[in-house]
Design an enzyme around this catalytic site. Structure first.
Site, PDB file in Angstrom:
ATOM      1  N   ASN A  53     -10.233   0.003   1.173  1.00 14.90           N
ATOM      2  CA  ASN A  53      -8.777   0.089   1.015  1.00 14.90           C
ATOM      3  C   ASN A  53      -8.407  -0.356  -0.405  1.00 14.90           C
ATOM      4  OD1 ASN A  53      -6.014  -0.421   1.019  1.00 14.90           O
ATOM      5  ND2 ASN A  53      -5.989  -1.286   3.076  1.00 14.90           N
ATOM      6  N   HIS A  67      -2.780   6.940   3.149  1.00 13.21           N
ATOM      7  CA  HIS A  67      -3.307   5.705   2.580  1.00 13.21           C
ATOM      8  C   HIS A  67      -4.595   5.373   3.329  1.00 13.21           C
ATOM      9  CE1 HIS A  67      -4.016   1.701   1.462  1.00 13.21           C
ATOM     10  NE2 HIS A  67      -3.566   1.164   2.582  1.00 13.21           N
ATOM     11  N   CYS A 125       0.821  -1.214   0.000  1.00 11.21           N
ATOM     12  CA  CYS A 125       0.000   0.000   0.000  1.00 11.21           C
ATOM     13  C   CYS A 125       0.855   1.263   0.000  1.00 11.21           C
ATOM     14  CB  CYS A 125      -0.921   0.005   1.208  1.00 11.21           C
ATOM     15  SG  CYS A 125      -1.967  -1.438   1.247  1.00 11.21           S
TER      16      CYS A 125
HETATM   17  N1  ACO Z   1     -17.743  -8.768  11.012  1.00 11.36           N
HETATM   18  C1  ACO Z   1     -18.118  -9.098  12.251  1.00 11.36           C
HETATM   19  N2  ACO Z   1     -17.254  -9.463  13.209  1.00 11.36           N
HETATM   20  C2  ACO Z   1     -15.951  -9.500  12.894  1.00 11.36           C
HETATM   21  C3  ACO Z   1     -15.490  -9.187  11.602  1.00 11.36           C
HETATM   22  C4  ACO Z   1     -16.440  -8.804  10.631  1.00 11.36           C
HETATM   23  N3  ACO Z   1     -16.112  -8.462   9.367  1.00 11.36           N
HETATM   24  N4  ACO Z   1     -14.146  -9.293  11.571  1.00 11.36           N
HETATM   25  C5  ACO Z   1     -13.777  -9.680  12.806  1.00 11.36           C
HETATM   26  N5  ACO Z   1     -14.858  -9.813  13.589  1.00 11.36           N
HETATM   27  C6  ACO Z   1     -14.917 -10.210  14.984  1.00 11.36           C
HETATM   28  C7  ACO Z   1     -13.823 -11.200  15.338  1.00 11.36           C
HETATM   29  O1  ACO Z   1     -14.210 -12.517  15.029  1.00 11.36           O
HETATM   30  C8  ACO Z   1     -13.674 -10.967  16.805  1.00 11.36           C
HETATM   31  O2  ACO Z   1     -14.719 -11.666  17.457  1.00 11.36           O
HETATM   32  P1  ACO Z   1     -14.448 -12.409  18.870  1.00 11.36           P
HETATM   33  O3  ACO Z   1     -14.074 -11.286  19.821  1.00 11.36           O
HETATM   34  O4  ACO Z   1     -15.730 -13.045  19.163  1.00 11.36           O
HETATM   35  O5  ACO Z   1     -13.315 -13.344  18.618  1.00 11.36           O
HETATM   36  C9  ACO Z   1     -13.965  -9.482  16.978  1.00 11.36           C
HETATM   37  O6  ACO Z   1     -14.667  -9.074  15.793  1.00 11.36           O
HETATM   38  C10 ACO Z   1     -12.713  -8.669  17.096  1.00 11.36           C
HETATM   39  O7  ACO Z   1     -11.806  -9.051  16.060  1.00 11.36           O
HETATM   40  P2  ACO Z   1     -10.465  -8.310  15.836  1.00 11.36           P
HETATM   41  O8  ACO Z   1      -9.753  -8.888  14.662  1.00 11.36           O
HETATM   42  O9  ACO Z   1      -9.727  -8.236  17.129  1.00 11.36           O
HETATM   43  O10 ACO Z   1     -11.037  -6.858  15.452  1.00 11.36           O
HETATM   44  P3  ACO Z   1     -10.317  -5.485  15.463  1.00 11.36           P
HETATM   45  O11 ACO Z   1     -11.033  -4.570  16.352  1.00 11.36           O
HETATM   46  O12 ACO Z   1      -8.820  -5.621  15.605  1.00 11.36           O
HETATM   47  O13 ACO Z   1     -10.588  -5.000  13.965  1.00 11.36           O
HETATM   48  C11 ACO Z   1      -9.489  -4.797  11.845  1.00 11.36           C
HETATM   49  C12 ACO Z   1     -10.122  -5.740  12.856  1.00 11.36           C
HETATM   50  C13 ACO Z   1     -10.551  -3.835  11.328  1.00 11.36           C
HETATM   51  C14 ACO Z   1      -8.934  -5.632  10.706  1.00 11.36           C
HETATM   52  C15 ACO Z   1      -8.352  -4.009  12.540  1.00 11.36           C
HETATM   53  O14 ACO Z   1      -7.465  -4.884  13.182  1.00 11.36           O
HETATM   54  C16 ACO Z   1      -7.573  -3.159  11.575  1.00 11.36           C
HETATM   55  O15 ACO Z   1      -8.086  -2.201  11.063  1.00 11.36           O
HETATM   56  N6  ACO Z   1      -6.296  -3.484  11.336  1.00 11.36           N
HETATM   57  C17 ACO Z   1      -5.476  -2.768  10.394  1.00 11.36           C
HETATM   58  C18 ACO Z   1      -5.856  -3.232   9.044  1.00 11.36           C
HETATM   59  C19 ACO Z   1      -5.224  -2.398   8.012  1.00 11.36           C
HETATM   60  O16 ACO Z   1      -5.152  -1.232   8.130  1.00 11.36           O
HETATM   61  N7  ACO Z   1      -4.783  -3.073   6.991  1.00 11.36           N
HETATM   62  C20 ACO Z   1      -4.254  -2.496   5.872  1.00 11.36           C
HETATM   63  C21 ACO Z   1      -2.987  -1.704   6.072  1.00 11.36           C
HETATM   64  S1  ACO Z   1      -1.833  -1.999   4.909  1.00 11.36           S
HETATM   65  C22 ACO Z   1      -2.624  -2.219   3.575  1.00 11.36           C
HETATM   66  O17 ACO Z   1      -3.406  -1.392   3.220  1.00 11.36           O
HETATM   67  C23 ACO Z   1      -2.405  -3.451   2.750  1.00 11.36           C
END
Ligand code: ACO
Length: 312
Positions: free
Chosen positions: A268, A238, A113
């Protein structure tokens, strides 16, 4: 920094997204998720899926959009992409070069990215070194086929899109010093599985990395260019997650309104997200001549970095 390196500006922009909109509610019919979860955790409402198109065709449409409004013969072509149509050759840039009849250097840049930030620097160097009279820098991504629909925490995050900027020499200094880094130790936290051809991500660790990478980049850009944050009109990050930006703004006391965000509509789009945002800002009249803009990227590699532009 030499005049050759700073007397370069963005003279034109173009963009392309497919008309096919995939809302969170539609995704919720395919995956165990909801509009409420996706929006509250990411800021995303919808994304585009470019069915029947390729990374090259989207790039070409974005370039056509640019050339429609700014007719010029293209010399160098640099395309940032994490999702090239072919794993090897021809590169997206070579395909563009063939279609546009250009004879200058043409290559793809792969830095996740952050690819567009890296590609801008390659384009700038081609001009400043005298290798090219102008450089088309494109970000194009078709990420929808790389989504693992069994992995709900990742498949809801990405969309398809393309945008192009043209770099040309300028009378005045329009481009300040950049800052570009990598952190290979985190490479496995964000990758495209080579066997399954699917994006794999450890969301938590990427989140933590992203917040500190943005802050480090902004600090370094201000210091290198002897600027304070009040001199900056816009930060175009980004578009990975609204919460990453909100956390960064809060932790480092930067007004959140300084960050331009359009993740709500496109999700994204990896290396296409920064130029897509710039093209949208230009079109909606948000960019004024003389404004100072920080571009900041972060992503697979892990890579990160940014630059400071003075708008044309
Ligand atoms: N819908 C519903 N529930 C979900 C989903 C979904 N799509 N995805 C995860 N959950 C649930 C999980 O199963 C988990 O449930 P549990 O507590 O019962 O086990 C709960 O939500 C929390 O999951 P986490 O993965 O801990 O959620 P988090 O709050 O960390 O959010 C996310 C996840 C949005 C991916 C976050 O970690 C994030 O934004 N990370 C950075 C991602 C990013 O920016 N990537 C790209 C950067 S580089 C590039 O662009 C290639």
């Amino acid at each position: 920094m030499s005049d050759e390196h700073s007397h370069i500006h963005i003279s034109a922009v173009g963009s392309y997204v497919s008309e096919r909109v995939v809302t969170n509610s539609e995704l919720a019919s395919l995956v165990d998720t909801s509009d409420e979860w996706i929006y509250s955790h990411t800021g995303i409402r919808e994304r585009r899926w470019a069915e029947g198109e390729t990374t090259f065709t989207m790039a070409y449409f974005a370039v056509q959009d640019l050339l429609k409004r700014y007719s010029i013969h293209i010399d160098a072509i640099v395309c940032a992409t994490a999702s090239p149509d072919y794993p090897g050759f021809p590169s997206v840039a070579s395909q563009l070069s063939e279609r546009l009849g250009s004879r200058g250097p043409a290559l793809d840049v792969s830095a996740g990215c952050t690819g567009f930030i890296y590609a801008l620097e390659v384009g700038r160097s081609m001009i400043s070194s005298g290798l090219a009279t102008n450089a088309l820098v494109v970000g194009s991504e078709k990420l929808s086929p790389l989504l693992d629909m069994e992995d709900r925490s990742t498949c809801v995050l990405f969309g398809d899109g393309a945008a192009a900027l043209l770099l040309e020499r300028s009378e005045e200094a329009r481009w300040l010093k950049s800052y570009i880094k990598s952190e290979g130790g985190g490479a496995s936290s964000l990758a495209i599985d080579p066997l399954r051809r699917a994006i794999m991500m450890d969301g938590r660790s990427v989140y933590t990395f992203a917040v500190s990478a943005i802050a480090e980049t902004i600090d370094a850009l201000l210091e290198r260019n002897n600027l304070t944050i009040s001199a900056i009109d816009w930060i175009v990050p980004h578009q990975a997650n609204q919460r990453i930006i909100a956390a960064c703004a809060k932790r480092y006391a930067i007004a959140e309104e300084k960050f331009y965000m359009n993740i709500e509509r496109y999700a994204n789009t990896s290396a296409a997200s920064i130029p897509l945002a710039l093209a949208e800002m230009e079109r909606s009249g948000l960019l004024q001549s003389g404004q100072k803009i920080i571009l900041v990227g972060f992503g697979a590699g892990l890579t990160y970095g940014g630059t400071v532009l003075v708008w044309k």
